[in-house]
Design a protein around this motif. Structure first.
Motif, PDB file in Angstrom:
ATOM      1  N   ALA A 247      30.923 -45.308  -1.838  1.00  0.00           N
ATOM      2  CA  ALA A 247      32.148 -45.264  -2.316  1.00  0.00           C
ATOM      3  C   ALA A 247      32.824 -46.338  -3.447  1.00  0.00           C
ATOM      4  O   ALA A 247      32.041 -47.350  -3.609  1.00  0.00           O
ATOM      5  CB  ALA A 247      32.999 -44.598  -1.633  1.00  0.00           C
ATOM      6  N   GLY A 248      34.153 -46.258  -3.391  1.00  0.00           N
ATOM      7  CA  GLY A 248      34.785 -47.382  -4.128  1.00  0.00           C
ATOM      8  C   GLY A 248      34.546 -48.775  -3.604  1.00  0.00           C
ATOM      9  O   GLY A 248      34.450 -49.730  -4.373  1.00  0.00           O
ATOM     10  N   ASP A 249      34.278 -48.996  -2.443  1.00  0.00           N
ATOM     11  CA  ASP A 249      34.154 -50.319  -1.689  1.00  0.00           C
ATOM     12  C   ASP A 249      33.149 -51.131  -2.319  1.00  0.00           C
ATOM     13  O   ASP A 249      33.193 -52.245  -2.450  1.00  0.00           O
ATOM     14  CB  ASP A 249      33.975 -50.168  -0.240  1.00  0.00           C
ATOM     15  N   GLU A 250      32.080 -50.208  -2.584  1.00  0.00           N
ATOM     16  CA  GLU A 250      30.789 -51.059  -3.067  1.00  0.00           C
ATOM     17  C   GLU A 250      31.150 -51.534  -4.436  1.00  0.00           C
ATOM     18  O   GLU A 250      30.580 -52.710  -4.853  1.00  0.00           O
ATOM     19  CB  GLU A 250      29.578 -49.869  -3.220  1.00  0.00           C
TER      20      GLU A 250
ATOM     21  N   ALA B 106      30.477 -55.107 -17.659  1.00  0.00           N
ATOM     22  CA  ALA B 106      28.994 -55.075 -17.567  1.00  0.00           C
ATOM     23  C   ALA B 106      28.599 -55.778 -16.423  1.00  0.00           C
ATOM     24  O   ALA B 106      27.321 -55.515 -15.964  1.00  0.00           O
ATOM     25  CB  ALA B 106      28.673 -56.157 -18.918  1.00  0.00           C
ATOM     26  N   ARG B 107      29.325 -56.838 -15.612  1.00  0.00           N
ATOM     27  CA  ARG B 107      28.841 -57.414 -14.374  1.00  0.00           C
ATOM     28  C   ARG B 107      28.736 -56.507 -13.340  1.00  0.00           C
ATOM     29  O   ARG B 107      28.043 -56.626 -12.399  1.00  0.00           O
ATOM     30  CB  ARG B 107      29.536 -58.616 -14.257  1.00  0.00           C
ATOM     31  N   ILE B 108      29.752 -55.274 -13.177  1.00  0.00           N
ATOM     32  CA  ILE B 108      29.529 -54.394 -12.160  1.00  0.00           C
ATOM     33  C   ILE B 108      29.007 -53.172 -12.525  1.00  0.00           C
ATOM     34  O   ILE B 108      28.716 -52.188 -11.667  1.00  0.00           O
ATOM     35  CB  ILE B 108      31.232 -54.076 -11.740  1.00  0.00           C
ATOM     36  N   GLU B 109      28.137 -53.061 -13.463  1.00  0.00           N
ATOM     37  CA  GLU B 109      27.658 -51.689 -13.982  1.00  0.00           C
ATOM     38  C   GLU B 109      26.489 -51.358 -13.163  1.00  0.00           C
ATOM     39  O   GLU B 109      26.454 -50.051 -12.780  1.00  0.00           O
ATOM     40  CB  GLU B 109      27.037 -51.914 -15.368  1.00  0.00           C
ATOM     41  N   PRO B 110      25.548 -52.366 -12.432  1.00  0.00           N
ATOM     42  CA  PRO B 110      24.441 -51.891 -11.551  1.00  0.00           C
ATOM     43  C   PRO B 110      25.318 -51.108 -10.274  1.00  0.00           C
ATOM     44  O   PRO B 110      24.690 -50.232  -9.779  1.00  0.00           O
ATOM     45  CB  PRO B 110      23.993 -53.395 -11.236  1.00  0.00           C
ATOM     46  N   ALA B 111      26.353 -51.687  -9.980  1.00  0.00           N
ATOM     47  CA  ALA B 111      26.911 -50.992  -8.781  1.00  0.00           C
ATOM     48  C   ALA B 111      27.461 -49.856  -9.028  1.00  0.00           C
ATOM     49  O   ALA B 111      27.426 -48.831  -8.202  1.00  0.00           O
ATOM     50  CB  ALA B 111      28.005 -51.966  -8.419  1.00  0.00           C
TER      51      ALA B 111
ATOM     52  N   GLU C 151      26.094 -47.807 -11.480  1.00  0.00           N
ATOM     53  CA  GLU C 151      25.013 -46.727 -11.475  1.00  0.00           C
ATOM     54  C   GLU C 151      24.556 -46.606 -10.212  1.00  0.00           C
ATOM     55  O   GLU C 151      24.069 -45.355  -9.838  1.00  0.00           O
ATOM     56  CB  GLU C 151      24.024 -47.686 -12.269  1.00  0.00           C
ATOM     57  N   ALA C 152      24.462 -47.274  -9.209  1.00  0.00           N
ATOM     58  CA  ALA C 152      23.955 -46.946  -7.760  1.00  0.00           C
ATOM     59  C   ALA C 152      24.843 -45.949  -7.104  1.00  0.00           C
ATOM     60  O   ALA C 152      24.408 -45.068  -6.439  1.00  0.00           O
ATOM     61  CB  ALA C 152      24.108 -48.405  -7.081  1.00  0.00           C
ATOM     62  N   LEU C 153      26.281 -46.134  -7.416  1.00  0.00           N
ATOM     63  CA  LEU C 153      27.144 -45.108  -6.684  1.00  0.00           C
ATOM     64  C   LEU C 153      27.219 -43.727  -7.426  1.00  0.00           C
ATOM     65  O   LEU C 153      26.847 -42.818  -6.641  1.00  0.00           O
ATOM     66  CB  LEU C 153      28.488 -45.610  -6.847  1.00  0.00           C
ATOM     67  N   ALA C 154      26.806 -43.805  -8.816  1.00  0.00           N
ATOM     68  CA  ALA C 154      26.637 -42.581  -9.256  1.00  0.00           C
ATOM     69  C   ALA C 154      25.245 -41.849  -8.943  1.00  0.00           C
ATOM     70  O   ALA C 154      25.016 -40.748  -8.937  1.00  0.00           O
ATOM     71  CB  ALA C 154      26.649 -42.884 -11.065  1.00  0.00           C
ATOM     72  N   ALA C 155      24.376 -42.633  -8.836  1.00  0.00           N
ATOM     73  CA  ALA C 155      23.127 -42.121  -8.188  1.00  0.00           C
ATOM     74  C   ALA C 155      22.949 -41.575  -6.708  1.00  0.00           C
ATOM     75  O   ALA C 155      22.610 -40.493  -6.697  1.00  0.00           O
ATOM     76  CB  ALA C 155      21.971 -43.253  -8.804  1.00  0.00           C
TER      77      ALA C 155
END
Length: 675
Positions: free
Chosen positions: A243-246, A295-300, A302-306
């Protein structure tokens, strides 16, 4: 305003505690006051309370502020539990009716309660003995049928056979108990409990929208709870452990900042400013462009959305027609778009849920009708609907007890009533494990006396589901007695006696020894004791124990008569002498002389004892620095290389050892010099 008119709720979240006071106003819910307080430490992890005291402290602050605002004391609270370890069961249940009277709320409750009982039995089949560790925290009706026809409600209809299909939800009892305990610490009793996604669904997705295939996702700080509707009912529930903590933790790693600073940066990323200022853990001020931060937190993200998309697909089987995102994490920049991409649906089909449908049910200021407040508002709405049913209590030994939702078992009621587990189940008495002649033995404790449980005058089990107004009579279980073996239980009655061997006393007969020491018959055996049954009832056995080199008995007399062999029995008072000195021994004892021996490898000379008795091994403890309160293993006693006992007589030239097993004999030096 009367306290009983109020609905007080607490939403215990991972990041904060939200409290609200509301009241029914017609068919609407009117919000009267609200407070929010963040946790000062990580007291709640992934939606589950870990620090009860810390959680209670923050919840107590929220309660106190609301009490000052309302001018009254708040005694009962409605709460919701998070679904980190959620179990669901979907069951169909049938109830036969007489058909002459219209169906009322009691019949509907009886039908749904029977369905919950069936769901619990199904859970037991799936979970085995572990099912007893789960509590029901709510259910959703999939649909009703009356005499084979589908109905959205059974109230007022007549028929002979009613059916209901439900999805029942269960959480580990530890989750429920920790929540109830935290509330009890601040003087609150839990009036009802529901599941967080059920509450959020009641606030954001009204029942008329259940015809549509819609997914609701409550994105909190620690978990993302998911519920899916279709064809007029809730299809299922699940959750994602991200969730948001990630996102916050990703910012911590990227920019070397602490958690509070990362939280502020996350919220700023969704704003309109060009730069986001921050201070790292070294105390150095810095700034980053908002676009670079995203941009730097985009991978996190995307992982949450997945993870969210995967949870939805696991329940729904395919992409839903629409998705509502609620909760504090729903406004994470870019999350809405990435969930749509992960589900392969149009972006406009994923929306931030909130005021559009909450306004139809709740009278409140605009800020409290937004996505961030969907769960606490939903808890209040759920509580209002449960209170409309009336009579949501049971009697436990004469004391009214609020029901936790509609799926309360006898076990739930007993735990809520303050009965500890040992009074509910009882425990067997403690066992005593010991060793007898080197063989491990177990003396088992007694079995408990089972608890007595009746519901409405009939015997009942712990898994029986309760209905409002049920009367529970409970008598606690009694623990079994602890095992208390005595030495006589193992060795039988001893017949220890004394004989005289070459003018020195020696122990003989049958005797129990514990940990190298002789003990009386009533000695209470302790755990890990080492018991020996020593039978010294023949001359040969006595010579063996005394460590004689010639153990045949040759050249010895008993009572002035030559011995017949090793097997000659011994009797109390027997005098054993040498055959060539039996007359002299019978006339008078030999002149006292000094005793020369070796103790722990050192020569030692002992004077005659003043009482005229002979020296025994235990007398030598006076010459050694051995502290029984500071052991170094077990005590070692040896005479002429053989194992000995404290009561063994010692003679001229004996080679003796007395020391701890964890040290060498030479470490214990006699305190007096030799002659």
């Amino acid at each position: 305003m009367k306290t009983e008119e109020l609905i007080f709720i607490l939403d215990i979240g991972t990041r904060s505690v939200i409290g609200m006071v509301a009241r029914p106003k017609g068919e609407m819910l009117e919000l009267l006051a609200a407070e929010r307080q963040e946790h000062s430490a990580r007291a709640v992890v992934d939606g589950q309370i870990e620090d009860i005291a810390g959680t209670a402290r923050v919840a107590g602050e929220v309660k106190a502020r609301l009490e000052r605002t309302m001018g009254c004391e708040l005694r009962q609270v409605h709460v919701a539990a998070a679904g980190r370890v959620l179990r669901t069961e979907r069951v169909l249940c049938t109830l036969e009716l007489d058909g002459s009277e219209p169906i009322g709320p009691p019949e509907v409750r009886r039908l749904e309660t029977a369905a919950l009982q069936k769901a619990y039995e199904t859970l037991t089949e799936h979970q085995g003995e572990e099912a007893s560790a789960f509590c029901s925290v709510g259910h959703s009706v999939v649909g009703y049928r009356l005499d084979g026809y589908a109905f959205s409600s059974l109230l007022g209809h007549r028929g002979r056979q009613a059916e209901v299909e439900i999805i029942a939800t269960f959480l580990p009892s530890e989750v429920v108990e920790s929540l109830c305990t935290a509330m009890e610490r601040i003087g609150l009793s839990v009036a009802s409990m529901t599941l967080e996604p059920i509450a959020a669904m009641n606030a954001v997705v009204p029942r008329e929208l259940h015809l549509l295939n819609i997914a609701l996702v409550d994105v909190g700080a620690g978990t993302s709870d998911i519920a899916v509707t279709d064809q007029g009912s809730v299809r299922g529930y699940t959750m994602a452990t991200v969730a948001g903590d990630e996102i916050t933790e990703s910012i911590m790693r990227e920019f070397l900042v602490d958690f509070p600073m990362a939280e502020r940066m996350k919220f700023a990323a969704g704003g309109e400013g060009e730069m986001v200022e921050y201070e790292d853990v070294l105390g150095m001020p810095d700034a980053v462009r908002r676009e670079e931060l995203l941009a730097r937190i985009e991978p996190a993200i995307e992982a949450l959305a997945a993870e969210i998309a995967g949870g939805i697909l696991a329940v729904n089987g395919t992409a839903p027609r629409a998705v509502f995102l609620v909760g504090g994490g729903s406004r994470t920049p870019g999350l809405r778009e990435r969930v749509a991409a992960a589900l392969d649906i149009e972006e406009r089909r994923v929306a931030i849920g909130g005021s559009n449908y909450m306004k139809r049910q709740v009278l409140a200021d605009e800020p409290y009708l937004q996505a961030e407040y969907a769960t606490p508002v939903g808890i209040a709405l759920t509580a209002m609907r449960q209170l409309d049913g009336g009579g949501q209590t049971v009697l436990l030994n004469g004391t009214p007890l609020p029901m936790l939702g509609s799926g309360m078992t006898v076990l739930d009621a007993l735990r809520r009533g303050g009965y500890p587990y040992r009074q509910i189940m009882g425990r067997s008495g403690r066992n005593v494990v010991y060793f007898c002649d080197g063989v491990r033995q177990v003396a088992r404790g007694g079995l408990p006396t089972l608890a007595g449980i009746e519901v409405n005058g009939e015997a009942a089990g712990l898994a029986v589901l309760l209905q409002p107004g049920d009367v529970i009579t409970f008598s606690p279980a009694t623990d079994g007695a602890d095992a208390a073996p005595r030495l006589r239980d193992i060795c039988g009655e001893e017949n220890a006696f004394s004989v005289e061997l070459l003018e020195r006393p020696a122990a003989a007969g049958r005797q129990g020894w514990v940990n190298g020491e002789p003990q009386p018959p009533d000695y209470a055996i302790q755990s890990m004791d080492r018991v020996e049954i020593r039978a010294v009832d023949t001359l040969g056995a006595l010579l063996d124990r005394m460590g004689w080199e010639d153990r045949s008995g040759a050249g010895l007399c008993i009572g002035g008569h030559p011995v017949t062999g090793r097997d000659q029995p011994l009797r109390p008072g027997d005098r054993i002498t040498r055959a060539d000195r039996k007359e002299e021994a019978a006339a008078s004892p030999p002149p006292a002389e000094r005793l020369a021996l070796t103790l722990n490898g050192r020569a030692l000379t002992l004077p005659p004892r003043t009482d005229g008795e002979g020296w025994q091994l235990f007398h030598l403890l006076n010459y050694l620095d051995i502290d029984p309160h500071d052991p170094h293993g077990e005590i070692v006693l040896r005479r002429n290389g053989a194992r000995a006992s404290y009561l063994d007589a010692i003679g001229q030239g004996d080679r003796l050892e007395i020391h701890w097993s964890e040290e060498d004999a030479s470490a214990r030096v006699p305190r007096i010099p030799h002659d």
